[in-house]
Enzyme design. Structure first.
Site, PDB file in Angstrom:
ATOM      1  N   ASP A 159     -54.870  39.836 -48.867  1.00  0.00           N
ATOM      2  CA  ASP A 159     -54.041  40.857 -49.199  1.00  0.00           C
ATOM      3  C   ASP A 159     -53.789  40.424 -50.942  1.00  0.00           C
ATOM      4  O   ASP A 159     -52.663  39.719 -50.960  1.00  0.00           O
ATOM      5  CB  ASP A 159     -52.803  41.185 -48.703  1.00  0.00           C
ATOM      6  CG  ASP A 159     -52.107  42.556 -49.281  1.00  0.00           C
ATOM      7  OD1 ASP A 159     -52.467  42.729 -50.489  1.00  0.00           O
ATOM      8  OD2 ASP A 159     -51.443  43.136 -48.918  1.00  0.00           O
ATOM      9  N   LYS A 174     -51.628  47.847 -57.298  1.00  0.00           N
ATOM     10  CA  LYS A 174     -50.859  47.403 -58.602  1.00  0.00           C
ATOM     11  C   LYS A 174     -51.965  47.216 -59.682  1.00  0.00           C
ATOM     12  O   LYS A 174     -52.069  48.190 -60.482  1.00  0.00           O
ATOM     13  CB  LYS A 174     -50.125  46.256 -58.309  1.00  0.00           C
ATOM     14  CG  LYS A 174     -49.162  46.614 -56.985  1.00  0.00           C
ATOM     15  CD  LYS A 174     -48.086  45.547 -56.765  1.00  0.00           C
ATOM     16  CE  LYS A 174     -47.092  46.301 -55.656  1.00  0.00           C
ATOM     17  NZ  LYS A 174     -47.012  45.338 -54.547  1.00  0.00           N
ATOM     18  N   TYR A 181     -45.783  41.149 -46.842  1.00  0.00           N
ATOM     19  CA  TYR A 181     -45.707  42.545 -46.770  1.00  0.00           C
ATOM     20  C   TYR A 181     -47.112  43.187 -47.120  1.00  0.00           C
ATOM     21  O   TYR A 181     -47.959  42.604 -47.951  1.00  0.00           O
ATOM     22  CB  TYR A 181     -44.687  42.949 -47.946  1.00  0.00           C
ATOM     23  CG  TYR A 181     -44.662  44.537 -48.069  1.00  0.00           C
ATOM     24  CD1 TYR A 181     -44.078  45.370 -46.863  1.00  0.00           C
ATOM     25  CD2 TYR A 181     -45.067  45.204 -49.044  1.00  0.00           C
ATOM     26  CE1 TYR A 181     -43.899  46.588 -47.037  1.00  0.00           C
ATOM     27  CE2 TYR A 181     -45.088  46.580 -49.476  1.00  0.00           C
ATOM     28  CZ  TYR A 181     -44.191  47.329 -48.215  1.00  0.00           C
ATOM     29  OH  TYR A 181     -44.082  48.707 -48.483  1.00  0.00           O
TER      30      TYR A 181
HETATM   31  C1  LIG Z   1     -47.081  46.218 -52.880  1.00  0.00           C
HETATM   32  C2  LIG Z   1     -48.029  45.609 -51.790  1.00  0.00           C
HETATM   33  C3  LIG Z   1     -48.701  46.457 -50.953  1.00  0.00           C
HETATM   34  C4  LIG Z   1     -48.461  47.957 -50.904  1.00  0.00           C
HETATM   35  O1  LIG Z   1     -48.960  48.622 -51.896  1.00  0.00           O
HETATM   36  P1  LIG Z   1     -48.256  50.103 -52.377  1.00  0.00           P
HETATM   37  O2  LIG Z   1     -49.289  50.547 -53.419  1.00  0.00           O
HETATM   38  O3  LIG Z   1     -46.838  50.185 -52.518  1.00  0.00           O
HETATM   39  O4  LIG Z   1     -48.736  50.893 -50.924  1.00  0.00           O
HETATM   40  C5  LIG Z   1     -49.257  45.800 -50.074  1.00  0.00           C
HETATM   41  N1  LIG Z   1     -49.519  44.560 -50.050  1.00  0.00           N
HETATM   42  C6  LIG Z   1     -48.973  43.767 -51.091  1.00  0.00           C
HETATM   43  C7  LIG Z   1     -49.091  42.081 -51.179  1.00  0.00           C
HETATM   44  C8  LIG Z   1     -47.922  44.283 -51.771  1.00  0.00           C
HETATM   45  O5  LIG Z   1     -47.455  43.749 -52.714  1.00  0.00           O
END
Ligand SMILES: *Cc1c(COP(=O)(O)O)cnc(C)c1O
Length: 425
Positions: free
Chosen positions: A237, A265, A142
């Site tokens: 990511d 995060k 994701y």
């Molecule tokens: C949570 C998440 C996102 C998106 O971040 P948001 O702050 O919710 O837009 C992107 N990549 C990874 C791996 C994530 O866990």
């Protein structure tokens, strides 16, 4: 105070589906979602006044637990000095410097307000830098909710992506190629099929949005070498994995250096923040230095920067990561033992203080294996745990997060509750 169910009924009158993010409506586990009004340390308090030990931790950001005094203090002081400047401020420079200390792969950064935006920006920069249009991603990874990332070509189908959300134009989805995680052969096939057209490979180095699926031996180093050979960029990511381990993230743990990194995060400590960073010559394609446009009204917001700085400051202290790791290990071993005693097939993966668990004997290695685990056991597990004051993600195949506020005793209670719940399954 009204009950959670009463709040949910009221919420549905004014918010789409009663929520602002779909997973919160508990469709994955059934029942009405809890409404919380307060958090403290490892605990969340529902509007009914019931206490829950929280293993969601806002999906990762709250590595210090809820309302950590140093974070709260930093945010309050920042707020008193204005909630937003819409101009440059010292805190954004300080946070960038702190991030660079543990992510040496980032010569330059840009702050945004979410992980989604960090990924959007990384992708735009990669396309601008390489002059190519396609992005290769992995099924089950994701990367936020931007159009091009909501694509997950059916397993094995090595075709240009079909959108898996309404509202995503097919021409946009078809700029994404999705292949199974941990499948080097499919990556090679994609590169030969779309020769000279793939701008970047984006990957969650530990895939934390289908439970937690670790990279297979050599997978990440393959991606590094293969992208380089094909003049494509490698984007890590690390929105979940960033600052989860003392060295910074998956890139330091594995020694594999990506071209671009996305963070989010933890670096906001519970306030909205994302960041993209990487090699100077790539990052310099962004405006105002280069032709790739990117902007944000609240980017580098002083409250968010203060919260992030306070969080990273605590994490830097001696022994903090060892504590986090010890607690996560305690939970992972405790759950495995409890499941084994009850005769329930169960396996746990871990990266620092993030855990993924699966109702299967062996850890899955990709999305289709994840789907083949016994996800049907999750809703009764979730509700059994919630009944016992233990709050896990309200959806199967989500990671669990342990914070600094989770003491040995708190985790012990969780394991005891899990023993009862496993036995009842
Ligand atoms: C949570 C998440 C996102 C998106 O971040 P948001 O702050 O919710 O837009 C992107 N990549 C990874 C791996 C994530 O866990």
């Amino acid at each position: 105070m009204a009950t959670s169910s009463e709040w949910f009924a009221r919420a549905r009158e004014s918010l789409v589906g009663g929520v602002n993010s779909p997973v919160r409506c508990w469709r994955g586990v059934g029942g009405d979602p809890l409404f919380f009004h307060r958090g403290e340390g490892p605990y969340l308090y529902s509007v009914e006044g019931k206490r829950y030990t929280d293993y969601v931790c806002s999906w990762g950001p709250l590595v210090l637990g809820h309302a950590h005094p140093e974070t709260v203090d930093a945010v309050c002081r920042a707020a008193a000095a204005s909630t937003s400047f819409g101009a440059s401020c010292p805190a954004e420079v300080e946070l960038a410097e702190e991030v660079k200390k543990v992510f040496p792969s980032m010569d330059l950064l840009r702050f945004v307000s979410s992980g989604t935006e960090a990924v959007m920006t990384a992708i735009r920069a990669a396309r601008g830098f390489t002059g190519r249009e396609l992005i290769l991603k992995f099924e089950g990874c994701y990367h936020g909710h931007s159009d091009g990332m909501l694509v997950n070509a059916g397993s094995g189908a090595l075709t240009l992506g079909q959108p898996d959300s309404g509202g995503v134009p097919v021409p946009v989805a078809s700029t994404t190629v999705a292949v199974p995680f941990n499948d080097t052969q499919k990556v090679q096939q994609a590169f030969s099929m779309f020769s000279g057209r793939i701008a970047a490979v984006i990957v969650e180095p530990w895939a934390g949005n289908m439970g937690l699926v670790p990279p297979g031996e050599g997978f990440l180093s393959f991606l590094r070498e293969f992208t380089e050979k094909n003049s494509a960029l490698l984007i890590f990511d690390e929105v979940i994995t960033g600052f989860r381990v003392p060295e910074g993230g998956a890139q330091q743990r594995t020694g594999i250096v990506p071209d671009l990194t996305c963070l989010g995060k933890i670096i906001g400590g519970g306030l909205p923040v994302g960041a993209v960073g990487g090699k100077r010559k790539i990052m310099e394609v962004l405006a105002p230095l280069g032709p790739v446009y990117q902007a944000g009204t609240l980017s580098g917001n002083p409250l968010a920067m203060a919260s992030g700085l306070a969080t990273l400051k605590v994490l830097r202290r001696e022994g903090i990561y060892a504590l986090l790791e010890e607690r996560a290990l305690q939970l992972s071993h405790g759950l495995e033992e409890a499941a084994e005693k009850a005769g329930i097939p169960f396996s746990v993966s871990r990266f620092g203080s993030v855990l993924g668990f699966f109702f299967s004997e062996r850890l899955p290695t990709n999305l289709s294996e994840v789907k083949n685990t016994d996800g049907g056991k999750y809703p009764p597990f979730f509700h059994g745990m919630a009944d016992r004051g233990q709050y896990f993600a309200p959806s199967p195949f989500e990671a669990a997060f342990v914070s600094l506020a989770h003491s040995r005793e708190v985790v012990e209670e969780t394991i005891k509750a899990a023993g009862e719940v496993f036995t009842s399954l």
